[in-house]
Design a protein around this motif. Structure first.
Motif, short mmCIF file in Angstrom:
data_model
loop_
_atom_site.label_atom_id
_atom_site.label_comp_id
_atom_site.label_asym_id
_atom_site.label_seq_id
_atom_site.Cartn_x
_atom_site.Cartn_y
_atom_site.Cartn_z
N TRP A 204 0.61 -1.27 0.01
CA TRP A 204 -0.12 0.18 -0.02
C TRP A 204 0.69 1.29 -0.06
CZ3 TRP A 204 -4.48 -0.54 -1.96
CH2 TRP A 204 -5.20 -1.64 -1.69
N ASP A 205 1.83 1.24 0.48
CA ASP A 205 2.96 2.36 0.23
C ASP A 205 3.56 2.31 -1.00
OD1 ASP A 205 2.60 2.97 3.13
OD2 ASP A 205 4.25 1.74 3.76
N ALA A 206 3.98 1.38 -1.58
CA ALA A 206 4.59 1.20 -2.86
C ALA A 206 3.53 1.49 -4.06
CB ALA A 206 5.06 -0.11 -3.06
N ILE A 207 2.51 1.24 -3.94
CA ILE A 207 1.27 1.38 -5.11
C ILE A 207 1.30 3.24 -5.33
CG2 ILE A 207 -0.87 1.26 -3.53
CD1 ILE A 207 -0.04 -0.50 -7.12
N VAL A 208 1.26 3.68 -4.24
CA VAL A 208 1.33 5.36 -4.38
C VAL A 208 2.69 5.76 -4.32
CG1 VAL A 208 -1.05 5.13 -3.51
CG2 VAL A 208 1.11 5.33 -2.06
N SER A 209 3.83 5.42 -4.46
CA SER A 209 4.82 5.83 -4.36
C SER A 209 5.22 6.64 -5.62
CB SER A 209 6.23 4.84 -4.30
OG SER A 209 7.35 5.41 -4.52
N ALA A 210 6.23 7.84 -5.55
CA ALA A 210 6.60 8.37 -6.62
C ALA A 210 7.80 7.94 -7.34
CB ALA A 210 7.09 9.98 -5.95
N LYS A 211 7.97 6.80 -6.73
CA LYS A 211 9.17 5.87 -7.62
C LYS A 211 8.55 4.98 -8.40
CE LYS A 211 12.62 6.96 -4.15
NZ LYS A 211 13.53 6.09 -3.30
N TRP A 212 8.72 4.84 -9.86
CA TRP A 212 8.10 4.01 -10.48
C TRP A 212 8.60 2.50 -10.40
CZ3 TRP A 212 10.44 0.52 -14.10
CH2 TRP A 212 11.78 0.94 -14.45
N LYS A 213 9.73 2.48 -9.97
CA LYS A 213 10.14 1.17 -9.46
C LYS A 213 9.38 0.25 -8.37
CE LYS A 213 14.75 0.77 -11.71
NZ LYS A 213 15.89 0.36 -11.48
N GLU A 214 9.08 1.15 -7.48
CA GLU A 214 8.42 0.63 -6.44
C GLU A 214 6.88 0.38 -6.66
OE1 GLU A 214 8.88 3.56 -2.99
OE2 GLU A 214 10.96 3.09 -2.73
N ARG A 215 6.20 1.28 -7.49
CA ARG A 215 4.98 0.93 -8.15
C ARG A 215 5.09 -0.28 -8.91
NH1 ARG A 215 5.57 6.41 -9.51
NH2 ARG A 215 5.14 5.98 -11.82
N LEU A 216 5.80 -0.45 -9.69
CA LEU A 216 6.11 -1.70 -10.37
C LEU A 216 6.24 -2.79 -9.50
CD1 LEU A 216 6.16 -2.85 -13.46
CD2 LEU A 216 8.62 -2.47 -13.30
N GLY A 217 6.96 -2.61 -8.51
CA GLY A 217 7.39 -3.78 -7.71
C GLY A 217 5.92 -4.25 -6.80
N ALA A 218 4.91 -3.20 -6.70
CA ALA A 218 3.62 -3.46 -6.08
C ALA A 218 3.02 -4.05 -6.96
CB ALA A 218 3.16 -2.31 -5.36
N LEU A 219 2.96 -3.69 -8.20
CA LEU A 219 1.97 -4.30 -9.10
C LEU A 219 2.27 -5.87 -9.61
CD1 LEU A 219 1.69 -0.88 -11.25
CD2 LEU A 219 0.02 -2.17 -10.27
N THR A 220 3.50 -6.14 -9.59
CA THR A 220 4.30 -7.40 -9.85
C THR A 220 3.52 -8.36 -8.55
OG1 THR A 220 5.95 -6.62 -10.92
CG2 THR A 220 6.11 -9.02 -10.30
N GLN A 221 3.61 -7.95 -7.30
CA GLN A 221 3.26 -8.85 -6.12
C GLN A 221 1.86 -8.90 -6.35
OE1 GLN A 221 4.12 -6.11 -3.01
NE2 GLN A 221 5.85 -7.17 -2.28
N LEU A 222 1.04 -7.92 -6.55
CA LEU A 222 -0.60 -8.21 -6.85
C LEU A 222 -0.85 -9.12 -8.06
CD1 LEU A 222 -3.30 -7.51 -6.43
CD2 LEU A 222 -3.11 -5.53 -7.88
N ARG A 223 -0.04 -8.99 -8.98
CA ARG A 223 -0.35 -10.00 -10.32
C ARG A 223 0.08 -11.30 -9.76
NH1 ARG A 223 3.04 -11.94 -13.54
NH2 ARG A 223 4.83 -10.35 -13.08
N MET A 224 1.17 -11.56 -9.17
CA MET A 224 1.54 -12.79 -8.62
C MET A 224 0.39 -13.50 -7.78
SD MET A 224 5.64 -12.47 -8.31
CE MET A 224 5.59 -12.56 -6.65
N LEU A 225 0.01 -12.62 -6.63
CA LEU A 225 -1.24 -13.16 -6.14
C LEU A 225 -2.35 -13.53 -6.67
CD1 LEU A 225 -0.73 -10.79 -2.91
CD2 LEU A 225 -0.04 -13.11 -3.06
N ALA A 226 -2.67 -12.70 -7.71
CA ALA A 226 -3.79 -12.67 -8.68
C ALA A 226 -3.91 -13.78 -9.50
CB ALA A 226 -4.25 -11.52 -9.25
N GLU A 227 -2.70 -14.68 -9.75
CA GLU A 227 -2.69 -15.70 -10.41
C GLU A 227 -3.33 -16.92 -10.01
OE1 GLU A 227 1.33 -15.87 -11.58
OE2 GLU A 227 1.24 -14.32 -13.31
N CYS A 228 -3.50 -16.85 -8.62
CA CYS A 228 -4.42 -18.10 -8.02
C CYS A 228 -5.60 -18.28 -8.89
CB CYS A 228 -4.73 -17.99 -6.50
SG CYS A 228 -5.90 -16.54 -6.34
N PRO A 229 -5.89 -19.78 -8.72
CA PRO A 229 -7.29 -20.25 -9.45
C PRO A 229 -8.54 -19.69 -8.87
CG PRO A 229 -5.96 -21.88 -8.62
CD PRO A 229 -5.30 -20.96 -8.08
#
Length: 105
Positions: free
Chosen positions: A41-66
């Motif tokens: 939740w801190d990374a998704i609103v970060s001014a740093k794009w790499k932190e936002r991208l890391g948060a989005l990657t975490q979410l995508r990996m979790l959302a791949e569950c069936p």
């Protein structure tokens, strides 16, 4: 007739047998592997794009569950909408588009 063909021979749907996974709880508790990366939740609103991208990657990996457990995904949806509509970084926008999962069909 070929296996899985016809109306009566369809394979069972994995979704029916999958246990729901609580994505929201995991987002709250998940510690990134990279210690430089803030929590979701801190990374998704970060001014740093790499932190936002890391948060989005975490979410995508979790959302791949069936099957995701029911819950209030409104905050997640709003965060994704903000990135898709306002983020200048194409990598973040692309990851946000893929984050909701849905690759199962």
């Amino acid at each position: 007739a070929p296996a899985g063909g016809g109306a009566g021979g369809a394979f069972p749907d994995a979704y029916e047998f999958a246990d729901p996974e609580s994505i929201l709880d995991k987002l709250e508790k998940m510690s990134p592997e990279d210690k430089e990366q803030p929590k979701f939740w801190d990374a998704i609103v970060s001014a740093k794009w790499k932190e936002r991208l890391g948060a989005l990657t975490q979410l995508r990996m979790l959302a791949e569950c069936p099957k995701a457990a029911p819950g209030d995904y409104g905050d997640v949806a709003r965060a994704l909408k903000k990135i898709v509509t306002k983020d200048a970084n194409i990598a973040c926008v692309g990851e946000a588009c893929g984050a909701p999962g849905g690759g199962g069909g």
